[in-house]
Design a protein around this motif. Structure first.
Motif, mmCIF file in Angstrom:
data_model
loop_
_atom_site.group_PDB
_atom_site.id
_atom_site.type_symbol
_atom_site.label_atom_id
_atom_site.label_comp_id
_atom_site.label_asym_id
_atom_site.label_seq_id
_atom_site.Cartn_x
_atom_site.Cartn_y
_atom_site.Cartn_z
ATOM 1 N N ILE A 1 0.837 -1.206 0.000
ATOM 2 C CA ILE A 1 0.000 0.000 0.000
ATOM 3 C C ILE A 1 0.870 1.253 0.000
ATOM 4 O O ILE A 1 0.553 2.265 -0.589
ATOM 5 C CB ILE A 1 -0.960 -0.053 1.208
ATOM 6 C CG1 ILE A 1 -1.920 1.125 1.214
ATOM 7 C CG2 ILE A 1 -0.218 -0.116 2.519
ATOM 8 C CD1 ILE A 1 -3.046 0.934 2.209
ATOM 9 N N TYR B 1 -6.589 -2.627 8.830
ATOM 10 C CA TYR B 1 -5.698 -1.495 8.624
ATOM 11 C C TYR B 1 -4.279 -1.966 8.315
ATOM 12 O O TYR B 1 -3.918 -3.101 8.613
ATOM 13 C CB TYR B 1 -5.637 -0.613 9.883
ATOM 14 C CG TYR B 1 -6.964 -0.030 10.296
ATOM 15 C CD1 TYR B 1 -7.393 1.186 9.781
ATOM 16 C CD2 TYR B 1 -7.777 -0.695 11.207
ATOM 17 C CE1 TYR B 1 -8.610 1.726 10.158
ATOM 18 C CE2 TYR B 1 -8.996 -0.163 11.584
ATOM 19 C CZ TYR B 1 -9.405 1.043 11.062
ATOM 20 O OH TYR B 1 -10.603 1.565 11.439
ATOM 21 N N THR B 2 -3.523 -1.047 7.738
ATOM 22 C CA THR B 2 -2.086 -1.242 7.640
ATOM 23 C C THR B 2 -1.471 -0.494 8.816
ATOM 24 O O THR B 2 -1.731 0.696 8.992
ATOM 25 C CB THR B 2 -1.547 -0.638 6.333
ATOM 26 O OG1 THR B 2 -2.305 -1.175 5.269
ATOM 27 C CG2 THR B 2 -0.079 -0.921 6.163
ATOM 28 N N ALA C 1 -6.580 4.406 6.068
ATOM 29 C CA ALA C 1 -6.140 3.106 5.554
ATOM 30 C C ALA C 1 -4.910 2.638 6.312
ATOM 31 O O ALA C 1 -4.697 1.443 6.516
ATOM 32 C CB ALA C 1 -5.830 3.220 4.061
ATOM 33 N N VAL C 2 -4.099 3.611 6.733
ATOM 34 C CA VAL C 2 -2.826 3.317 7.381
ATOM 35 C C VAL C 2 -2.797 4.018 8.732
ATOM 36 O O VAL C 2 -3.275 5.144 8.857
ATOM 37 C CB VAL C 2 -1.645 3.829 6.527
ATOM 38 C CG1 VAL C 2 -0.311 3.509 7.193
ATOM 39 C CG2 VAL C 2 -1.700 3.258 5.123
ATOM 40 N N PRO D 1 -0.703 -4.273 3.178
ATOM 41 C CA PRO D 1 -1.952 -4.108 3.910
ATOM 42 C C PRO D 1 -2.167 -5.265 4.873
ATOM 43 O O PRO D 1 -1.648 -6.366 4.684
ATOM 44 C CB PRO D 1 -3.019 -4.068 2.815
ATOM 45 C CG PRO D 1 -2.387 -4.652 1.613
ATOM 46 C CD PRO D 1 -0.927 -4.406 1.728
ATOM 47 N N GLN D 2 -2.940 -5.007 5.926
ATOM 48 C CA GLN D 2 -3.310 -6.018 6.928
ATOM 49 C C GLN D 2 -2.098 -6.638 7.599
ATOM 50 O O GLN D 2 -2.090 -7.819 7.925
ATOM 51 C CB GLN D 2 -4.190 -7.096 6.290
ATOM 52 C CG GLN D 2 -5.438 -6.502 5.680
ATOM 53 C CD GLN D 2 -6.361 -7.534 5.126
ATOM 54 O OE1 GLN D 2 -5.991 -8.683 4.952
ATOM 55 N NE2 GLN D 2 -7.584 -7.132 4.859
#
Lengths: 253, 294
Positions: free
Chosen positions: A6, A199-200, A169-170, A31-32
């Motif tokens: 990401i 989330y990242t 997102a992060v 991600p994740q």
């Protein structure tokens, strides 16, 4: 490798005046996953973290080169909307500092700023965010009291809820537990592990056990350089570099 | 002499010094209040002053003091907020802001009589405002602005840097961070400083003698049109304040009860300033409590 990264960064250099604090960092984030940035003080890990949502911009005499992308978009491009960037990339700091308002107002702050006024939406966001930050049961009856009345660990989780409410997102965390007691720390650690499915997460930590317990990947910084990026399990059991092994076995830093 | 005895001796000396200061303060307050309070009555607080006979009051002077205070604060509060926010949040460290800070420090140490004469030349004569409430309010602003600005700047500077970062990290602009997070958090300190400043202004005499004037023309408390010459709200009328009144009757008062009027007026002034101080502390603590719920 599960998914496309990401955030990508290539050949990132950062200078405070003449001092080169980051000497060409290549680092990607998936991600994740939780990525832990570790290293001794002054190694550049916090500086690097703060590049990812442009928190360094206000520092005078700073020069940044290289390429950092979020969703393949150059975040240092001149047309980048910095407010939008910070909504996508939230940040939690070392000192748990809620704003001087009620818990409720703290959590919905970012949403109100985005123009959301619908009470039902805000109520829902408060509950969801506080639950996700694992502080709902302690605060649900005192939502309209000042957040400054909470304990350090609760404050930090409210600060995390405040970030979660705007649905980034992060999430960047700059030593989120170093000012907290061990019990609060472990609550936050557990919460981060629960959060990573959505989330990242990128976390600077001085606590090696924390990195080993909570993270999926570990990036080891030394003197402004990225020494090693490895799966956390491998990093702590069979580090690829001599410096990494010295660091985790406590021979310096 | 050994360390323990030195310590004991130092403690005793410090206690004596502190005690002496408190004693002087208490004696002064007690003297003024005991001398003055017996003369204070509703009639004294509301009646106009009399120049030649006994039985005059301080009603107009009291009103003038408050009105002047309100006008002066109306001008100086926004200015000091703006200047304080600029200095604390925006000013870069260079020779220009250094010059501004030095100027503010010098301004705050100017004797008030000098500020008064400056106001006389500029506002009364140059701007042709005459001896008026407006001239007085402007000169009080000059007198008060440096301290208020310093107070705002220091209150803001005491807020943790982490709060600014937290605001920025949530996507607030710098201005939004200052306005919605930093200023509210600094509010108890700012409000306390403002009220203490108001107390200083209330008791100020020297700066007003040449600007707001030394006469208190009769006011018509039934006509509040600010453009009517005898209106209490008219900012262009001369307005002797309580502090100036005390100075005046002590230097040239010819009414038979001058001593009593002076003592009564002093007591009222002291009580008002005491109230300002107590309210400042109360409000500051209350605001702080409300924010922290502690």
């Amino acid at each position: 490798m599960a998914a496309a990264p990401i955030i990508t960064s290539r050949d990132v250099h950062l200078y405070y005046g003449k001092h080169e604090a980051l000497k060409g960092i290549d680092l990607d984030f998936n991600p994740q996953q939780i990525t832990a940035l570790i290293g001794p003080s002054g190694s550049g890990k916090s500086t690097y973290l703060r590049l990812l949502n442009r928190m360094n911009d206000l520092i005078p005499n700073i020069k940044i080169t290289g390429d950092i992308r979020l969703y393949q978009q150059d975040i240092y491009a001149s047309d980048m909307d910095i407010v939008q960037l910070r909504k996508e990339v939230g940040m939690v700091f070392q000192q748990p500092h809620p704003f001087p308002f009620s818990i409720y107002d703290n959590v919905v702050y970012g949403l109100r700023l985005a123009g959301i006024k619908d009470r039902a939406v805000l109520d829902q966001a408060v509950e969801t965010s506080l639950k996700a930050a694992a502080v709902w049961t302690e605060t649900k009856d005192i939502l309209h009291e000042s957040a400054l009345a909470l304990s350090g660990g609760q404050r930090q989780r409210v600060c995390i809820a405040r970030v979660l409410a705007v649905k980034p997102a992060v999430i960047l965390l700059d030593e989120p537990t170093s000012a907290l007691d061990p019990i609060s720390s472990s609550k936050i650690e557990q919460m981060l592990v629960d959060l990573k499915k959505d989330y990242t997460i990128i976390m600077v930590t001085h606590n090696l056990q924390q990195a080993a317990r909570a993270s999926d990947k570990t990036a080891f910084f030394l003197d402004g350089q990225l020494v090693e990026l490895n799966d956390t399990v491998n990093f702590f059991t069979a580090p690829a570099k001599k410096e990494s092994e010295d660091y985790i076995s406590g021979r310096f830093g | 002499m050994n360390v323990k005895r030195q310590d004991k001796l130092a403690t005793i000396i410090l206690y004596v010094i502190a005690g002496a200061i408190i004693l002087v303060l208490v004696a002064l307050l007690a003297f003024i209040l005991i001398q003055g309070l017996p003369h204070v009555s509703w009639h004294f607080l509301t009646a106009p002053a009399r120049a030649f006979e006994a039985g005059g009051g301080i009603g107009i002077q009291l009103f003038n003091s408050f009105y002047l205070l309100v006008l002066a604060m109306l001008i100086s509060v926004p200015l000091s907020l703006g200047a304080g926010i600029y200095l604390s949040e925006y000013a870069k460290k260079n020779w220009l802001t250094g010059l501004i800070r030095t100027s503010i420090e010098i301004l705050s140490s100017l004797p008030s009589v000098v500020v008064g004469l400056f106001g006389f030349l500029i506002f009364v004569i140059q701007f042709n405002f005459g001896f008026s409430i407006l001239s007085g309010a402007l000169v009080l602003t000059v007198f008060n602005l440096p301290l208020l600005t310093r107070n705002v700047e220091e209150s803001l500077a005491s807020i943790s840097h982490a709060q600014r970062e937290a605001g920025l990290a949530l996507g607030l602009s710098r201005w939004e961070t200052v306005l919605k997070i930093i200023v509210p958090e600094a509010l108890p300190g700012i409000v306390t400083g403002m009220i203490l400043g108001a107390g200083r202004v209330f008791g100020e005499a020297a700066a007003l003698i040449y600007t707001a004037g030394q006469s208190a023309p009769a006011l018509d408390f039934t006509n509040w049109n600010p453009f009517y010459i005898a209106s209490p709200l008219n900012p262009m009328r001369p307005a002797e304040t309580l502090a100036v009144h005390i100075w005046k009757i002590n230097s040239e008062g010819i009414m038979p009860d001058a001593v009593a009027v002076s003592a009564g007026a002093s007591a009222v002034l002291i009580v008002a300033v005491l109230i300002f101080n107590l309210v400042a502390r109360w409000l500051g603590q209350r605001l702080f409590k409300k924010m922290t719920s502690s």
